[in-house]
Design a protein around this motif. Structure first.
Motif, PDB file in Angstrom:
ATOM      1  N   LEU A 125       1.066  -1.360   0.339  1.00  0.00           N
ATOM      2  CA  LEU A 125       0.142   0.168   0.324  1.00  0.00           C
ATOM      3  C   LEU A 125       0.740   0.984   0.545  1.00  0.00           C
ATOM      4  CD1 LEU A 125      -2.843  -1.277   2.194  1.00  0.00           C
ATOM      5  CD2 LEU A 125      -3.228  -0.892  -0.222  1.00  0.00           C
ATOM      6  N   HIS A 126       1.586   1.516   1.043  1.00  0.00           N
ATOM      7  CA  HIS A 126       2.589   2.489   0.411  1.00  0.00           C
ATOM      8  C   HIS A 126       3.383   2.383  -0.484  1.00  0.00           C
ATOM      9  CE1 HIS A 126       6.188   4.774   2.228  1.00  0.00           C
ATOM     10  NE2 HIS A 126       6.352   4.365   1.812  1.00  0.00           N
ATOM     11  N   ASP A 127       4.005   1.290  -0.731  1.00  0.00           N
ATOM     12  CA  ASP A 127       4.711   1.721  -2.157  1.00  0.00           C
ATOM     13  C   ASP A 127       3.668   1.726  -3.477  1.00  0.00           C
ATOM     14  OD1 ASP A 127       7.401   1.328  -0.807  1.00  0.00           O
ATOM     15  OD2 ASP A 127       7.418  -0.513  -1.370  1.00  0.00           O
ATOM     16  N   ALA A 128       2.401   1.237  -3.514  1.00  0.00           N
ATOM     17  CA  ALA A 128       1.760   1.345  -4.783  1.00  0.00           C
ATOM     18  C   ALA A 128       1.865   2.949  -5.777  1.00  0.00           C
ATOM     19  CB  ALA A 128       0.489   1.436  -4.472  1.00  0.00           C
ATOM     20  N   PRO A 129       1.883   3.818  -4.967  1.00  0.00           N
ATOM     21  CA  PRO A 129       2.299   5.198  -6.036  1.00  0.00           C
ATOM     22  C   PRO A 129       3.295   5.004  -7.076  1.00  0.00           C
ATOM     23  CG  PRO A 129       1.319   6.015  -4.146  1.00  0.00           C
ATOM     24  CD  PRO A 129       1.505   4.254  -4.028  1.00  0.00           C
ATOM     25  N   GLU A 130       4.361   4.837  -6.014  1.00  0.00           N
ATOM     26  CA  GLU A 130       5.696   4.540  -7.048  1.00  0.00           C
ATOM     27  C   GLU A 130       5.559   3.400  -7.642  1.00  0.00           C
ATOM     28  OE1 GLU A 130      10.021   5.730  -7.247  1.00  0.00           O
ATOM     29  OE2 GLU A 130       7.862   7.103  -6.456  1.00  0.00           O
ATOM     30  N   HIS A 131       5.095   2.190  -7.564  1.00  0.00           N
ATOM     31  CA  HIS A 131       4.922   1.398  -8.609  1.00  0.00           C
ATOM     32  C   HIS A 131       3.994   1.990  -9.876  1.00  0.00           C
ATOM     33  CE1 HIS A 131       5.897  -2.114  -6.564  1.00  0.00           C
ATOM     34  NE2 HIS A 131       6.037  -1.335  -4.933  1.00  0.00           N
ATOM     35  N   ARG A 132       3.028   2.279  -9.655  1.00  0.00           N
ATOM     36  CA  ARG A 132       2.283   2.867 -10.799  1.00  0.00           C
ATOM     37  C   ARG A 132       3.076   4.147 -11.612  1.00  0.00           C
ATOM     38  NH1 ARG A 132      -2.228   2.890  -7.030  1.00  0.00           N
ATOM     39  NH2 ARG A 132      -1.852   4.886  -6.101  1.00  0.00           N
ATOM     40  N   ARG A 133       3.952   5.053 -11.160  1.00  0.00           N
ATOM     41  CA  ARG A 133       4.950   5.910 -11.437  1.00  0.00           C
ATOM     42  C   ARG A 133       5.895   4.745 -12.044  1.00  0.00           C
ATOM     43  NH1 ARG A 133       4.214   9.101  -6.859  1.00  0.00           N
ATOM     44  NH2 ARG A 133       5.958   8.203  -6.375  1.00  0.00           N
ATOM     45  N   THR A 134       6.673   4.042 -11.730  1.00  0.00           N
ATOM     46  CA  THR A 134       7.863   2.907 -12.532  1.00  0.00           C
ATOM     47  C   THR A 134       6.985   2.749 -13.768  1.00  0.00           C
ATOM     48  OG1 THR A 134       9.160   2.583 -10.596  1.00  0.00           O
ATOM     49  CG2 THR A 134       9.653   1.190 -12.118  1.00  0.00           C
ATOM     50  N   ARG A 135       5.973   1.743 -13.712  1.00  0.00           N
ATOM     51  CA  ARG A 135       5.651   0.990 -14.149  1.00  0.00           C
ATOM     52  C   ARG A 135       5.394   1.760 -15.211  1.00  0.00           C
ATOM     53  NH1 ARG A 135       1.828  -1.436 -11.886  1.00  0.00           N
ATOM     54  NH2 ARG A 135       0.366   0.762 -11.511  1.00  0.00           N
ATOM     55  N   LYS A 138       8.376   2.797 -17.123  1.00  0.00           N
ATOM     56  CA  LYS A 138       9.043   2.076 -18.189  1.00  0.00           C
ATOM     57  C   LYS A 138       8.143   1.817 -19.809  1.00  0.00           C
ATOM     58  CE  LYS A 138      11.430  -0.342 -14.578  1.00  0.00           C
ATOM     59  NZ  LYS A 138      11.291  -1.942 -14.228  1.00  0.00           N
ATOM     60  N   ALA A 139       7.028   2.128 -19.414  1.00  0.00           N
ATOM     61  CA  ALA A 139       5.925   1.595 -20.786  1.00  0.00           C
ATOM     62  C   ALA A 139       5.895   3.180 -21.603  1.00  0.00           C
ATOM     63  CB  ALA A 139       4.821   1.494 -20.510  1.00  0.00           C
ATOM     64  N   PHE A 140       6.717   4.368 -21.078  1.00  0.00           N
ATOM     65  CA  PHE A 140       6.992   5.280 -22.072  1.00  0.00           C
ATOM     66  C   PHE A 140       8.333   5.523 -22.613  1.00  0.00           C
ATOM     67  CE2 PHE A 140       8.762   9.856 -22.249  1.00  0.00           C
ATOM     68  CZ  PHE A 140       7.701  10.019 -22.547  1.00  0.00           C
ATOM     69  N   VAL A 141       9.509   5.047 -21.844  1.00  0.00           N
ATOM     70  CA  VAL A 141      10.228   4.717 -22.381  1.00  0.00           C
ATOM     71  C   VAL A 141      11.136   3.276 -23.570  1.00  0.00           C
ATOM     72  CG1 VAL A 141      12.873   3.587 -21.755  1.00  0.00           C
ATOM     73  CG2 VAL A 141      11.499   5.775 -19.963  1.00  0.00           C
ATOM     74  N   ARG A 142       9.707   2.232 -22.742  1.00  0.00           N
ATOM     75  CA  ARG A 142       9.278   1.021 -24.110  1.00  0.00           C
ATOM     76  C   ARG A 142       9.164   2.047 -25.470  1.00  0.00           C
ATOM     77  NH1 ARG A 142       6.087  -2.173 -22.621  1.00  0.00           N
ATOM     78  NH2 ARG A 142       7.625  -2.361 -20.199  1.00  0.00           N
ATOM     79  N   ARG A 143       8.038   2.559 -25.033  1.00  0.00           N
ATOM     80  CA  ARG A 143       7.519   3.455 -26.559  1.00  0.00           C
ATOM     81  C   ARG A 143       8.596   4.040 -27.682  1.00  0.00           C
ATOM     82  NH1 ARG A 143       2.900   2.914 -22.818  1.00  0.00           N
ATOM     83  NH2 ARG A 143       3.437   5.315 -22.499  1.00  0.00           N
ATOM     84  N   ALA A 144       9.046   5.284 -26.105  1.00  0.00           N
ATOM     85  CA  ALA A 144      10.518   5.927 -27.322  1.00  0.00           C
ATOM     86  C   ALA A 144      11.121   4.880 -28.264  1.00  0.00           C
ATOM     87  CB  ALA A 144      10.729   6.388 -26.099  1.00  0.00           C
TER      88      ALA A 144
END
Length: 151
Positions: A125-135, A138-144
Motif C-alpha cells: 500500500l505504501h509503495d503503490a504510487p511509486e509502482h505506478r510511476r515506475t510502470r 518503463k512503458a513510456f521508455v519502451r514506446r519511445a
C-alpha cells in the motif's frame, strides 16, 4: 521486497543487519502501521481487518480495535454447512512477513526516520504510487525506443 539489481549499489554494505535492527529491535517483530506479528499466520477479512490472537480482538489496517465483529471461531460456526464445504477454511489466512521499507522511496537514505518495518500488505500500500510511476516510466521508455527504432 527484493532489491532491484540496478539499485543494489545504493544500499549500505550492512543492509541485512540494519534491516534486522529496524524490524526486530525497534519494531519488536510487528508491523509499525497495523501491528501484525512477523512469522505468524493471521486470519483476516480481506479488507485490512485482521484477528489479533494475542489480544483476542479484530484490528483494522491501522492497528486500531474494530468493535462489533464476532471472533473467527464464532464467525466460522455461523457459515452455512454445504456438501464439500469446510466451514473452518472460509476465512483467509496470510503468513505475515516484515520488511524494512524506505519511507521516501530513496534507498540511499537509511536513517532510522527513513525506514519502517512493514508487513507485506502495508508495504505494498505504501509503495503503490511509486509502482505506478515506475510502470508508467518503463512503458513510456519502451514506446519511445520503439518510435526511435521504427518498431
Amino acid at each position: 521486497m527484493p532489491i532491484a539489481p540496478e539499485n543494489r549499489w545504493l544500499y549500505p554494505i550492512d543492509w541485512p543487519e540494519l534491516s534486522r535492527l529496524i524490524r526486530f529491535e525497534r519494531a519488536k517483530g510487528r508491523c509499525e502501521r497495523c501491528g501484525r506479528p512477523h512469522g505468524r499466520n493471521v486470519v483476516h477479512l480481506g479488507d485490512g481487518i485482521w484477528w489479533d490472537e494475542e489480544l483476542g480482538r479484530w484490528r483494522d489496517g491501522r492497528g486500531r480495535r474494530v468493535r462489533g465483529l464476532l471472533p473467527p471461531q464464532l464467525l466460522e460456526a455461523q457459515q452455512p454447512s454445504l456438501d464439500g464445504f469446510d466451514p473452518v477454511a472460509w476465512l483467509p489466512i496470510t503468513r505475515v512477513v516484515l520488511a524494512s521499507c524506505h519511507l521516501k522511496h530513496d534507498p540511499s537514505r537509511n536513517g532510522p526516520r527513513d525506514l519502517a518495518a512493514l508487513c507485506q500488505r502495508c508495504h505494498m500500500l505504501h509503495d503503490a504510487p511509486e509502482h505506478r510511476r515506475t510502470r508508467w516510466r518503463k512503458a513510456f521508455v519502451r514506446r519511445a525506443v520503439g518510435d526511435l527504432l521504427g518498431r
